[in-house]
Scaffold this motif. Structure first.
Motif, PDB file in Angstrom:
ATOM      1  N   ASP A 408       0.821  -1.208   0.000  1.00  0.00           N
ATOM      2  CA  ASP A 408       0.000   0.000   0.000  1.00  0.00           C
ATOM      3  C   ASP A 408       0.858   1.261   0.000  1.00  0.00           C
ATOM      4  OD1 ASP A 408      -2.326  -1.449  -0.043  1.00  0.00           O
ATOM      5  OD2 ASP A 408      -2.642  -1.380   2.119  1.00  0.00           O
ATOM      6  N   ASP A 409       2.015   1.202   0.647  1.00  0.00           N
ATOM      7  CA  ASP A 409       2.879   2.378   0.710  1.00  0.00           C
ATOM      8  C   ASP A 409       3.368   2.804  -0.669  1.00  0.00           C
ATOM      9  OD1 ASP A 409       2.808   2.667   3.503  1.00  0.00           O
ATOM     10  OD2 ASP A 409       4.381   1.170   3.768  1.00  0.00           O
ATOM     11  N   VAL A 410       3.601   1.839  -1.556  1.00  0.00           N
ATOM     12  CA  VAL A 410       4.173   2.153  -2.870  1.00  0.00           C
ATOM     13  C   VAL A 410       3.132   2.076  -3.986  1.00  0.00           C
ATOM     14  CG1 VAL A 410       6.455   1.351  -2.179  1.00  0.00           C
ATOM     15  CG2 VAL A 410       4.879  -0.249  -3.252  1.00  0.00           C
ATOM     16  N   LYS A 411       1.875   1.975  -3.610  1.00  0.00           N
ATOM     17  CA  LYS A 411       0.832   1.774  -4.613  1.00  0.00           C
ATOM     18  C   LYS A 411       0.740   2.960  -5.574  1.00  0.00           C
ATOM     19  CE  LYS A 411      -3.333   1.742  -3.034  1.00  0.00           C
ATOM     20  NZ  LYS A 411      -4.578   1.289  -2.373  1.00  0.00           N
ATOM     21  N   ASP A 412       0.814   4.176  -5.036  1.00  0.00           N
ATOM     22  CA  ASP A 412       0.628   5.358  -5.867  1.00  0.00           C
ATOM     23  C   ASP A 412       1.902   6.173  -6.067  1.00  0.00           C
ATOM     24  OD1 ASP A 412      -2.149   4.858  -6.115  1.00  0.00           O
ATOM     25  OD2 ASP A 412      -2.461   5.716  -4.127  1.00  0.00           O
ATOM     26  N   ALA A 413       2.921   5.907  -5.277  1.00  0.00           N
ATOM     27  CA  ALA A 413       4.123   6.727  -5.367  1.00  0.00           C
ATOM     28  C   ALA A 413       5.278   6.024  -4.681  1.00  0.00           C
ATOM     29  CB  ALA A 413       3.867   8.091  -4.724  1.00  0.00           C
ATOM     30  N   GLU A 414       6.441   6.613  -4.808  1.00  0.00           N
ATOM     31  CA  GLU A 414       7.624   6.104  -4.121  1.00  0.00           C
ATOM     32  C   GLU A 414       7.773   6.871  -2.814  1.00  0.00           C
ATOM     33  OE1 GLU A 414      10.829   6.587  -6.829  1.00  0.00           O
ATOM     34  OE2 GLU A 414      10.065   5.091  -8.245  1.00  0.00           O
ATOM     35  N   PRO A 415       7.445   6.267  -1.686  1.00  0.00           N
ATOM     36  CA  PRO A 415       7.401   7.022  -0.428  1.00  0.00           C
ATOM     37  C   PRO A 415       8.784   7.344   0.123  1.00  0.00           C
ATOM     38  CG  PRO A 415       7.021   4.706   0.002  1.00  0.00           C
ATOM     39  CD  PRO A 415       7.102   4.856  -1.497  1.00  0.00           C
ATOM     40  N   GLU A 416       8.816   8.356   0.919  1.00  0.00           N
ATOM     41  CA  GLU A 416      10.028   8.722   1.637  1.00  0.00           C
ATOM     42  C   GLU A 416      10.128   7.879   2.901  1.00  0.00           C
ATOM     43  OE1 GLU A 416      11.238  12.991   2.670  1.00  0.00           O
ATOM     44  OE2 GLU A 416      10.323  12.247   4.506  1.00  0.00           O
ATOM     45  N   VAL A 417      11.296   7.337   3.142  1.00  0.00           N
ATOM     46  CA  VAL A 417      11.576   6.632   4.391  1.00  0.00           C
ATOM     47  C   VAL A 417      12.584   7.483   5.157  1.00  0.00           C
ATOM     48  CG1 VAL A 417      12.459   4.525   5.456  1.00  0.00           C
ATOM     49  CG2 VAL A 417      11.186   4.400   3.301  1.00  0.00           C
ATOM     50  N   MET A 418      12.234   7.862   6.356  1.00  0.00           N
ATOM     51  CA  MET A 418      13.132   8.689   7.144  1.00  0.00           C
ATOM     52  C   MET A 418      13.492   7.978   8.441  1.00  0.00           C
ATOM     53  SD  MET A 418      12.795  12.605   8.579  1.00  0.00           S
ATOM     54  CE  MET A 418      11.574  12.229   9.844  1.00  0.00           C
ATOM     55  N   CYS A 419      14.763   7.943   8.761  1.00  0.00           N
ATOM     56  CA  CYS A 419      15.241   7.387  10.020  1.00  0.00           C
ATOM     57  C   CYS A 419      15.912   8.509  10.804  1.00  0.00           C
ATOM     58  CB  CYS A 419      16.250   6.265   9.775  1.00  0.00           C
ATOM     59  SG  CYS A 419      15.611   4.929   8.781  1.00  0.00           S
ATOM     60  N   MET A 420      15.623   8.568  12.083  1.00  0.00           N
ATOM     61  CA  MET A 420      16.232   9.568  12.941  1.00  0.00           C
ATOM     62  C   MET A 420      17.006   8.888  14.056  1.00  0.00           C
ATOM     63  SD  MET A 420      14.486  12.665  15.158  1.00  0.00           S
ATOM     64  CE  MET A 420      14.179  13.663  13.703  1.00  0.00           C
ATOM     65  N   PHE A 421      18.208   9.412  14.341  1.00  0.00           N
ATOM     66  CA  PHE A 421      19.058   8.872  15.397  1.00  0.00           C
ATOM     67  C   PHE A 421      19.444   9.997  16.342  1.00  0.00           C
ATOM     68  CE2 PHE A 421      19.553   6.526  11.553  1.00  0.00           C
ATOM     69  CZ  PHE A 421      19.578   5.198  11.946  1.00  0.00           C
ATOM     70  N   ARG A 422      19.449   9.717  17.613  1.00  0.00           N
ATOM     71  CA  ARG A 422      19.860  10.713  18.584  1.00  0.00           C
ATOM     72  C   ARG A 422      20.557  10.009  19.737  1.00  0.00           C
ATOM     73  NH1 ARG A 422      15.628  13.748  18.566  1.00  0.00           N
ATOM     74  NH2 ARG A 422      14.391  12.510  19.998  1.00  0.00           N
TER      75      ARG A 422
END
Length: 510
Positions: A408-422
């Motif tokens: 479902d995430d890629v059904k209509d577009a190429e989604p952004e995946v963001m990872c955050m580290f702290r």
């Protein structure tokens, strides 16, 4: 599904007083008084864990402590960490406040129940007390399930028509939070209502009944069930069972398994501890004689080789809407109290009893991840769409996490995946310690394709706001995040979170 636990990192155990904690399952008083473990190794381990727990350890019976000890392969410090982690999870999510069916209330059942004194034979019904709407809704997509009598050892038998599941329909119409909520309610019912009855009916001074026998019937299984998001939902359940309900599985029999199941099991097997795999018996089509070795014929449904039909109940032994042996359950919601975390999950408002990010989970093929059950999700809602988690890894351990990008995430577009580290905490002496921020690989690709290059950052140079790493997911699948310290000068405690959302207006330099 019940499974044994993964190991964890002891230094991340939540710090909660034993005296304030409730047990992971409320054992009957008869269980609490029992001393069934006679081997010197067992006695020594139980006492050792009690010593580690300190004052208030008498709240736990020997059987409960032994489940965590066995799950952690007699690593007592690890057993303590997992026990305290499960208690914190229960407290944060108010699991002990769940309204479960029992002999002293009128709460409705979550699935078919057959053969018990504590709860009369019943099917799940819409409108019954404390039966949430999503528990009714998912019946349309499940192949059928029942808690059906007991085996020859006195353990309760859970039967599921796995081969009949409408996996795509389930994934599309039931959220992971709702499925987890349902699973927890069912699990708590078995542990707190049925198993005490098993103890009373079949237990003895030297015999504790705290595990269940499970039968999965794969009749009807086909390629239509190989749906990624549905498998991800199953993974969420097994992860939770391994963390919060260790060593609750006695035996798992998988019957009528087609050749397709080998492919499915090859994926599921990676999620499970070797101790769990040893309890699984894949029987194919010729299973009747094996089941009858463990279950008396009168307690085994006729479609599984026994003589029981439960003809007095609609749907027989295991009602199934998909098999049309019972009418569909009408949806008449009876929501939980608005203040309950369960209500948030049911209403899709962000609550999640499992309390793990939808998109991130330890990778079973990573030994460091397997040792990292105490990657602890911080209580509360995600901040700015990112769940705050804590992980600690020592030198030479590369901890890997799967990032799930669904169909479902890629059904209509190429989604952004963001990872955050702290950086959360640095343990001495960490001056100059470097660590790998992130490395991504797609799925199980053998060529090790790196989508986001590896980069190193010194602790002292780490910004207070943390690091952000983004990439574009061109297709659905499992992406792998890896991080590790560069040398052995103490431990680094890291917060991290993942979100899969939105579109990148242009490629991001990392």
């Amino acid at each position: 599904m019940t499974a044994s636990t993964l190991a964890d990192n002891t230094h991340l155990a939540p710090s909660i007083p034993i005296a304030e904690a409730s047990t992971a399952a409320s054992p009957a008083s008869s269980i609490h008084a029992k001393k069934p473990f006679k081997e010197a190794k067992q006695i020594e381990a139980i006492q050792g864990l009690r010593d580690l727990l300190g004052p208030g350890n008498d709240k736990f019976d020997d059987a409960e402590l032994m489940r965590f000890i066995v799950a952690r392969s007699y690593d007592l410090v690890g057993a303590k960490a997992q026990l305290l982690g499960s208690l914190e999870w229960r407290k944060t999510n108010k699991v002990d406040d769940l309204p479960i069916p029992g002999h002293n209330n009128s709460n409705g059942v979550m699935y078919a129940v057959r053969g018990w004194h504590s709860v009369p034979d019943a099917n799940i019904e819409a409108g019954h007390l404390n039966v949430p709407e999503h528990a009714v809704r998912l019946q349309k997509y499940m192949g059928g399930s029942a808690l059906h009598k007991w085996d020859k050892t006195g353990r309760p038998i859970y039967i599921e028509r796995m081969g009949q599941h409408n996996v795509k329909g389930l994934a599309k119409n039931v959220t992971t939070a709702e499925l987890v909520d349902y699973h927890i309610r069912c699990t708590e019912f078995v542990h707190n209502t049925i198993m005490p009855e098993c103890e009373e009916r079949f237990g003895s001074d030297n015999k504790i009944i705290d595990k269940e026998t499970v039968i999965f019937d794969c009749s009807g299984m086909g390629f239509h069930q190989l749906h990624m998001e549905g498998l991800n939902m199953l993974r969420s359940l097994t992860d939770m069972d391994q963390k919060a309900y260790p060593e609750r599985l006695g035996k798992l029999f998988i019957v009528n398994s087609p050749s397709l199941f080998v492919k499915v099991f090859s994926m599921v097997k990676k999620w499970l501890d070797p101790g769990v795999i040893e309890k699984i018996h894949i029987l194919g089509k010729n299973f009747e004689s094996v089941l009858l070795e463990h279950v008396d014929a009168e307690n085994l449904p006729s479609f599984l080789g026994g003589s029981c039909t439960c003809s007095h109940m609609p749907g027989g032994c295991v009602p199934s809407v998909i098999l049309n042996n019972i009418k569909p359950v009408e949806r008449k919601p009876t929501p939980p109290p608005a203040s309950s975390p369960l209500a948030a999950a049911a209403n899709g408002s962000g609550g999640n009893l499992l309390a793990v990010p939808r998109y991130l989970r330890p990778r079973s093929s990573s030994s460091a991840s397997a040792m990292s059950i105490q990657d602890h999700v911080m209580p509360g809602r995600p901040k700015e769409g990112i769940y705050q988690m804590v992980s600690s890894i020592t030198q030479d351990q590369a901890c890997e996490y799967e990032i799930v990008v669904s169909d479902d995430d890629v059904k209509d577009a190429e989604p952004e995946v963001m990872c955050m580290f702290r950086i959360k905490n640095v343990r001495d002496p960490c001056d100059g310690l470097n660590f790998t921020v992130a490395r991504f690989e797609f799925g199980e690709m053998t060529d090790g394709q790196i989508i986001v290059p590896t980069s190193f950052h010194a602790i002292q140079d780490a910004p207070a706001t943390g690091f952000e790493v983004k990439f574009r997911a061109k297709q659905a699948g499992l992406y792998v995040l890896l991080w590790k310290p560069e040398n052995q000068r103490g431990l680094v405690q890291l917060e991290y979170g993942v979100t899969v959302d939105g579109l990148l207006s242009e490629p991001t330099d990392c």
